[in-house]
Design an enzyme around this catalytic site. Sequence first.
Site, PDB file in Angstrom:
ATOM      1  N   SER A  29       0.873  -1.173   0.000  1.00 22.27           N
ATOM      2  CA  SER A  29       0.000   0.000   0.000  1.00 22.27           C
ATOM      3  C   SER A  29       0.904   1.214   0.000  1.00 22.27           C
ATOM      4  O   SER A  29       1.856   1.312  -0.771  1.00 22.27           O
ATOM      5  CB  SER A  29      -0.927  -0.055   1.218  1.00 22.27           C
ATOM      6  OG  SER A  29      -1.726   1.092   1.296  1.00 22.27           O
TER       7      SER A  29
ATOM      8  N   TYR B  14      -4.819   8.327  -6.052  1.00 25.53           N
ATOM      9  CA  TYR B  14      -3.822   7.328  -5.605  1.00 25.53           C
ATOM     10  C   TYR B  14      -4.253   6.766  -4.252  1.00 25.53           C
ATOM     11  O   TYR B  14      -4.290   5.545  -4.042  1.00 25.53           O
ATOM     12  CB  TYR B  14      -2.451   7.997  -5.514  1.00 25.53           C
ATOM     13  CG  TYR B  14      -1.337   7.089  -5.039  1.00 25.53           C
ATOM     14  CD1 TYR B  14      -0.722   6.203  -5.913  1.00 25.53           C
ATOM     15  CD2 TYR B  14      -0.904   7.112  -3.715  1.00 25.53           C
ATOM     16  CE1 TYR B  14       0.302   5.365  -5.487  1.00 25.53           C
ATOM     17  CE2 TYR B  14       0.107   6.286  -3.280  1.00 25.53           C
ATOM     18  CZ  TYR B  14       0.716   5.412  -4.167  1.00 25.53           C
ATOM     19  OH  TYR B  14       1.726   4.581  -3.728  1.00 25.53           O
TER      20      TYR B  14
ATOM     21  N   LYS C 210      -5.355   2.847  -2.821  1.00 29.54           N
ATOM     22  CA  LYS C 210      -4.643   2.167  -1.733  1.00 29.54           C
ATOM     23  C   LYS C 210      -5.558   1.961  -0.516  1.00 29.54           C
ATOM     24  O   LYS C 210      -5.454   0.951   0.171  1.00 29.54           O
ATOM     25  CB  LYS C 210      -3.389   2.956  -1.346  1.00 29.54           C
ATOM     26  CG  LYS C 210      -2.344   3.090  -2.480  1.00 29.54           C
ATOM     27  CD  LYS C 210      -1.695   1.757  -2.836  1.00 29.54           C
ATOM     28  CE  LYS C 210      -0.475   1.936  -3.745  1.00 29.54           C
ATOM     29  NZ  LYS C 210       0.152   0.657  -4.116  1.00 29.54           N
TER      30      LYS C 210
HETATM   31  P1  NDP Z   1       8.983   1.434  -9.186  1.00 27.53           P
HETATM   32  O1  NDP Z   1       8.539   2.363 -10.273  1.00 27.53           O
HETATM   33  O2  NDP Z   1      10.435   1.272  -8.954  1.00 27.53           O
HETATM   34  O3  NDP Z   1       8.345   0.011  -9.412  1.00 27.53           O
HETATM   35  C1  NDP Z   1       7.014  -0.143  -9.806  1.00 27.53           C
HETATM   36  C2  NDP Z   1       6.882  -1.491 -10.448  1.00 27.53           C
HETATM   37  O4  NDP Z   1       5.502  -1.691 -10.807  1.00 27.53           O
HETATM   38  C3  NDP Z   1       7.694  -1.598 -11.732  1.00 27.53           C
HETATM   39  O5  NDP Z   1       8.265  -2.874 -11.754  1.00 27.53           O
HETATM   40  C4  NDP Z   1       6.640  -1.455 -12.822  1.00 27.53           C
HETATM   41  O6  NDP Z   1       6.957  -2.147 -14.013  1.00 27.53           O
HETATM   42  C5  NDP Z   1       5.482  -2.151 -12.145  1.00 27.53           C
HETATM   43  N1  NDP Z   1       4.220  -1.914 -12.830  1.00 27.53           N
HETATM   44  C6  NDP Z   1       3.597  -0.751 -13.116  1.00 27.53           C
HETATM   45  N2  NDP Z   1       2.453  -0.994 -13.769  1.00 27.53           N
HETATM   46  C7  NDP Z   1       2.349  -2.345 -13.899  1.00 27.53           C
HETATM   47  C8  NDP Z   1       1.400  -3.229 -14.469  1.00 27.53           C
HETATM   48  N3  NDP Z   1       0.289  -2.785 -15.087  1.00 27.53           N
HETATM   49  N4  NDP Z   1       1.621  -4.571 -14.375  1.00 27.53           N
HETATM   50  C9  NDP Z   1       2.729  -5.050 -13.793  1.00 27.53           C
HETATM   51  N5  NDP Z   1       3.675  -4.272 -13.252  1.00 27.53           N
HETATM   52  C10 NDP Z   1       3.478  -2.930 -13.311  1.00 27.53           C
HETATM   53  O7  NDP Z   1       8.268   1.977  -7.859  1.00 27.53           O
HETATM   54  P2  NDP Z   1       8.127   1.327  -6.411  1.00 27.53           P
HETATM   55  O8  NDP Z   1       9.013   0.173  -6.238  1.00 27.53           O
HETATM   56  O9  NDP Z   1       8.229   2.437  -5.456  1.00 27.53           O
HETATM   57  O10 NDP Z   1       6.602   0.845  -6.435  1.00 27.53           O
HETATM   58  C11 NDP Z   1       6.178  -0.380  -5.895  1.00 27.53           C
HETATM   59  C12 NDP Z   1       4.974  -0.177  -5.029  1.00 27.53           C
HETATM   60  O11 NDP Z   1       5.304   0.651  -3.914  1.00 27.53           O
HETATM   61  C13 NDP Z   1       3.790   0.507  -5.733  1.00 27.53           C
HETATM   62  O12 NDP Z   1       2.603  -0.205  -5.439  1.00 27.53           O
HETATM   63  C14 NDP Z   1       3.761   1.904  -5.123  1.00 27.53           C
HETATM   64  O13 NDP Z   1       2.460   2.441  -5.109  1.00 27.53           O
HETATM   65  C15 NDP Z   1       4.283   1.613  -3.732  1.00 27.53           C
HETATM   66  N6  NDP Z   1       4.810   2.785  -3.011  1.00 27.53           N
HETATM   67  C16 NDP Z   1       5.974   3.415  -3.382  1.00 27.53           C
HETATM   68  C17 NDP Z   1       6.464   4.476  -2.662  1.00 27.53           C
HETATM   69  C18 NDP Z   1       7.756   5.147  -2.984  1.00 27.53           C
HETATM   70  O14 NDP Z   1       8.046   6.239  -2.454  1.00 27.53           O
HETATM   71  N7  NDP Z   1       8.616   4.578  -3.796  1.00 27.53           N
HETATM   72  C19 NDP Z   1       5.724   5.028  -1.509  1.00 27.53           C
HETATM   73  C20 NDP Z   1       4.537   4.289  -1.187  1.00 27.53           C
HETATM   74  C21 NDP Z   1       4.117   3.221  -1.919  1.00 27.53           C
HETATM   75  P3  NDP Z   1       7.573  -1.460 -15.326  1.00 27.53           P
HETATM   76  O15 NDP Z   1       9.045  -1.588 -15.129  1.00 27.53           O
HETATM   77  O16 NDP Z   1       7.045  -2.313 -16.434  1.00 27.53           O
HETATM   78  O17 NDP Z   1       7.048  -0.059 -15.388  1.00 27.53           O
END
Ligand code: NDP
Length: 292
Positions: A149, A163, A167
Amino acid sequence: MNADTAATPDARTEPTGRVWLITGASSGFGRSIAAAALAAGDTVVATARRPEALDDLIAAHPDRAVALQLDVTDQARIAAVVADTALWYGRIDVLVNNAGLGLVGAVEETTDRELRDLMDLHFFGPAALVRAALPHMRRQGSGAIVQMSSMGGRLSFPGVGAYSATKFALEGLSEALAAEVAPHGIKVLIVEPGSFRTGFAGGGALRQTAAIPAYEELVGPVRTSLPGSDGKQEGDPDKAAAAILAALAAERTPMRLPLGNDATDAVFAALDTARAETVAWEKVSRSTGFDD
Ligand code: NDP
């Protein structure tokens, strides 16, 4: 079978350690969680829209890591990936619903399409994965579901309403789910990160709605500060992954785990505000029953 890479097992394989199924493993938290699980000696089915982004991880652990193509908005593909994982390894121990991205915009600025697309990604995709994985976990009598989340899944502020809505929806579903599956030996862990140094805020990953000038004062700063934080965020995703593994290993795994100083402070503040408001209005809240 839906073998996507040469590394996929072509027959039933006895897994080493626990079997993880992780979405969005190409970068950020997903990749760090996959690496941490592999370092712990477990088996990982790492899924991504572009599985070739995982080539190095697979090459380093060819006997315990598999990369599969999965866009979590593709429900048919979700069923196939879960079925293949169970077919190859005979079990699914940890499902990590991690795939996601950010959207900045005031509520009025957000189109129905943008809202629905984000719900598909953060809510309907994870819900479908949970439905597909649970029969295997219930049969095993054990398992864990990790729902990525956000701090924005517990509280919200201008510019992130859509967003947060997705979540919050995931958290509501997961809170009920946790109580439903506990008798089957299955844990649910909701992770609420603050700002972490992943791909989230950069590289075009962060989406923005079309702007309405009336919201410029409140939402404009968010439109620039989020992308501006890219590469400078305090949070380390490898430490987040370690915290998640520790929480899963605990006898009493928490239902919610905020991560980062920002998330921890914000959650405490939101809890204090919610309690103070409930107390201030308690008499009114309790005054709404029939008099008879
Ligand atoms: P990243 O952008 O590094 O990673 C996001 C990942 O999600 C990528 O691998 C991306 O793939 C994938 N993705 C996006 N859309 C899809 C889809 N339709 N199907 C499959 N994969 C998909 O960001 P984070 O690691 O930060 O994000 C991971 C989670 O953490 C998310 O749910 C985000 O909401 C949550 N989050 C992040 C925060 C932060 O500050 N970083 C804070 C709070 C929550 P691709 O490479 O193909 O784009």
